[in-house]
Design a protein around this motif. Structure first.
Motif, PDB file in Angstrom:
ATOM      1  N   ARG A  90       0.877  -1.166   0.000  1.00 28.39           N
ATOM      2  CA  ARG A  90       0.000   0.000   0.000  1.00 28.39           C
ATOM      3  C   ARG A  90       0.913   1.214   0.000  1.00 28.39           C
ATOM      4  NH1 ARG A  90      -2.994   3.204  -1.355  1.00 28.39           N
ATOM      5  NH2 ARG A  90      -4.544   4.336  -0.154  1.00 28.39           N
ATOM      6  N   CYS A 136      -3.214  -3.014   6.886  1.00 33.38           N
ATOM      7  CA  CYS A 136      -3.798  -1.721   6.526  1.00 33.38           C
ATOM      8  C   CYS A 136      -5.103  -1.552   7.283  1.00 33.38           C
ATOM      9  CB  CYS A 136      -4.048  -1.652   5.024  1.00 33.38           C
ATOM     10  SG  CYS A 136      -4.742  -0.068   4.506  1.00 33.38           S
ATOM     11  N   SER A 137      -5.347  -0.349   7.781  1.00 37.90           N
ATOM     12  CA  SER A 137      -6.597  -0.152   8.536  1.00 37.90           C
ATOM     13  C   SER A 137      -7.829  -0.276   7.643  1.00 37.90           C
ATOM     14  CB  SER A 137      -6.580   1.175   9.274  1.00 37.90           C
ATOM     15  OG  SER A 137      -5.896   2.145   8.535  1.00 37.90           O
ATOM     16  N   ASN A 235      -0.615   2.355   8.306  1.00 33.99           N
ATOM     17  CA  ASN A 235      -0.002   3.603   7.845  1.00 33.99           C
ATOM     18  C   ASN A 235       0.956   4.247   8.848  1.00 33.99           C
ATOM     19  OD1 ASN A 235      -1.502   5.380   9.586  1.00 33.99           O
ATOM     20  ND2 ASN A 235      -3.256   4.991   8.292  1.00 33.99           N
ATOM     21  N   TYR A 260      -8.190   7.912   7.289  1.00 32.79           N
ATOM     22  CA  TYR A 260      -7.945   7.009   8.420  1.00 32.79           C
ATOM     23  C   TYR A 260      -8.578   7.456   9.730  1.00 32.79           C
ATOM     24  CZ  TYR A 260      -4.643   4.986   5.160  1.00 32.79           C
ATOM     25  OH  TYR A 260      -4.077   4.411   4.061  1.00 32.79           O
TER      26      TYR A 260
END
Ligand SMILES: Nc1nc2c(c(=O)[nH]1)N[C@H]1C(S)=C(S)[C@@H](COP(=O)(O)O)O[C@H]1N2
Ligand SMILES: [Mo]
Length: 402
Positions: A90, A136-137, A235, A260
């Motif tokens: 990502r 990744c969230s 992130n 986010y």
């Protein structure tokens, strides 16, 4: 008494003929190893190995042009380590092509001694190697929006052995001043991704990593340096790390405000949701796979939590009516993928398979309905809910949540 061993013995005894499997047939000759086929290479050895040409597992992505993420084929993985070549990616801009001899890491701000490190400098310092996932969230949000495979629903988590220097060691060298409560970490790529991180986490377990699964980081993973921030949203694991500034408050960067953050039902947004919630997903059988007939199948998958070790994974093979504890395969490590397994004999009828994870702090994976009730329908990042796979009588497997 070793109950695990007894359990296994019982299992083996109870399944002398693993229902549904073909009996042993004589080997047919041309498929045997040992000189009957063309060799791979004229020489006897290769300086850098490659996987067999028969292995086709690969990352996937959607769209065309500038694609900014790719997904790990979770359904094809064994054990808990994600091969570096299959680690999801990502990145908000391109992957930079960094010469490690030119790269520098600057530590400054509220410190007594600002420091600049080369990669070689860092490699001279006392190091640690630890196995952690990076997730990744945004991972698993797509499970309720149409993705049909474990790769599509959960492929934005991967697990590697990371090697590097504890960030606490570097910060102690620099001497953090009393005003220093947060860090701002910045990457070296075109858009310079930047995140604010509380100093307590940095002093606890963050690694400035240069190694991944026994070799240097892959460019996609942040070569030559990245932060590995165990259990916290992807992130914050800043790649191509070039600067850490010790500051007195969070800097409200793009990736912690407009991106986010989580819109709640009352119209307010949650910010700084750092630790990833407990999750699990059955990777076999999983969406897109095809069961070849009723009888014995091993159910297996991965579970993980951003708040510590996985304590328990339960599996249901009857649409949630009953749940049984799956076996957790050792090692069960904190903030790492944990492999679970359960033997299963499929009667050939339609059913739904699910798994749910409980972590060492008692946090558990809710149903989708429970999550939506608490967090509202707009909820996107940091989603965690039970994944369900529907088994059809013809052996096809579908995402039961869509
Ligand atoms: N410098 C930099 N670091 C970054 C990013 C980025 O775009 N630039 N993406 C972040 C995001 S959103 C995630 S989920 C993880 C993904 O790590 P991976 O690509 O190694 O899987 O890196 C993080 N670190
Ligand atoms: Mo991410």
């Amino acid at each position: 008494m070793n109950t695990k061993r007894n359990g296994r013995r019982k299992f083996l005894k109870g399944s002398v003929a693993l229902a549904g499997l073909a009996a042993v047939r004589p080997l047919s000759g041309q498929t045997q190893a040992g000189g009957e086929t063309e060799p791979l290479s004229a020489g006897l050895v290769r300086a850098v190995g490659e996987r067999s040409r028969f292995e086709t597992k690969r990352r996937t992505w959607t769209g065309s042009g500038r694609v900014t993420s790719s997904l790990t084929p979770l359904q094809d993985l064994k054990g808990i380590i994600t091969p570096s070549s299959l680690h999801f990616e990502r990145h908000h801009a391109n992957v930079p092509d960094i010469d490690p001899r030119q790269h520098r890491l600057l530590i400054h701000g509220f410190v007594d001694r600002p420091l600049i490190f080369t990669v070689e400098d860092l490699e001279r310092l006392p190091s640690v190697s630890r196995i952690h996932f990076v997730e990744c969230s945004g991972n698993s949000a797509n499970a309720r929006r149409g993705s049909g495979t474990a790769q599509g629903t959960h492929g934005m988590t991967s697990c590697s052995e990371w090697t590097g220097v504890p960030l606490a060691l570097l910060l102690r060298e620099a001497g953090v001043q009393p005003q220093g409560k947060w860090l701002v970490a910045e990457g070296a790529e075109a858009v310079k991704m930047t995140r604010s991180i509380p100093i307590e986490k940095a002093m606890d377990d963050i690694i400035v990593a240069y190694g991944q699964n026994g070799e240097a980081l892959r460019p996609e993973q942040g070569y030559p340096l990245r932060l590995v921030n165990p259990g916290w949203e992807g992130n914050t694991n800043i790649k191509w790390l070039r600067q850490i500034k010790v500051v007195d408050q969070p800097y409200m960067t793009r990736d912690e405000t407009s991106k986010y953050s989580d819109l709640m039902p009352d119209g307010k947004a949650r910010q700084f949701t750092f630790a990833m919630d407990p999750k699990s997903v059955i990777t076999s059988p999983s969406g897109g796979q095809q069961l070849r007939g009723a009888g014995f199948h091993e159910i297996t998958g991965i579970a993980w939590s951003g708040r510590g070790a996985v304590r328990r994974v339960e599996v249901s093979t009857d649409g949630g009516a009953t749940w049984k504890d799956a076996e957790l395969q050792t090692p069960v490590l904190r903030m790492a993928h944990t492999r679970f397994r359960m033997p299963w004999t499929w009667d050939g009828r339609e059913t739904v398979l699910q798994s749910r994870c409980t972590d060492e702090q008692g946090g558990y994976q809710p149903t989708l309905a429970e999550m939506l009730r608490v967090r509202g329908n707009a909820y996107n990042y940091h989603a965690s809910f039970i994944q369900a796979w529907k088994i059809n009588p013809d052996g096809s497997v579908l995402n039961a949540l869509v």
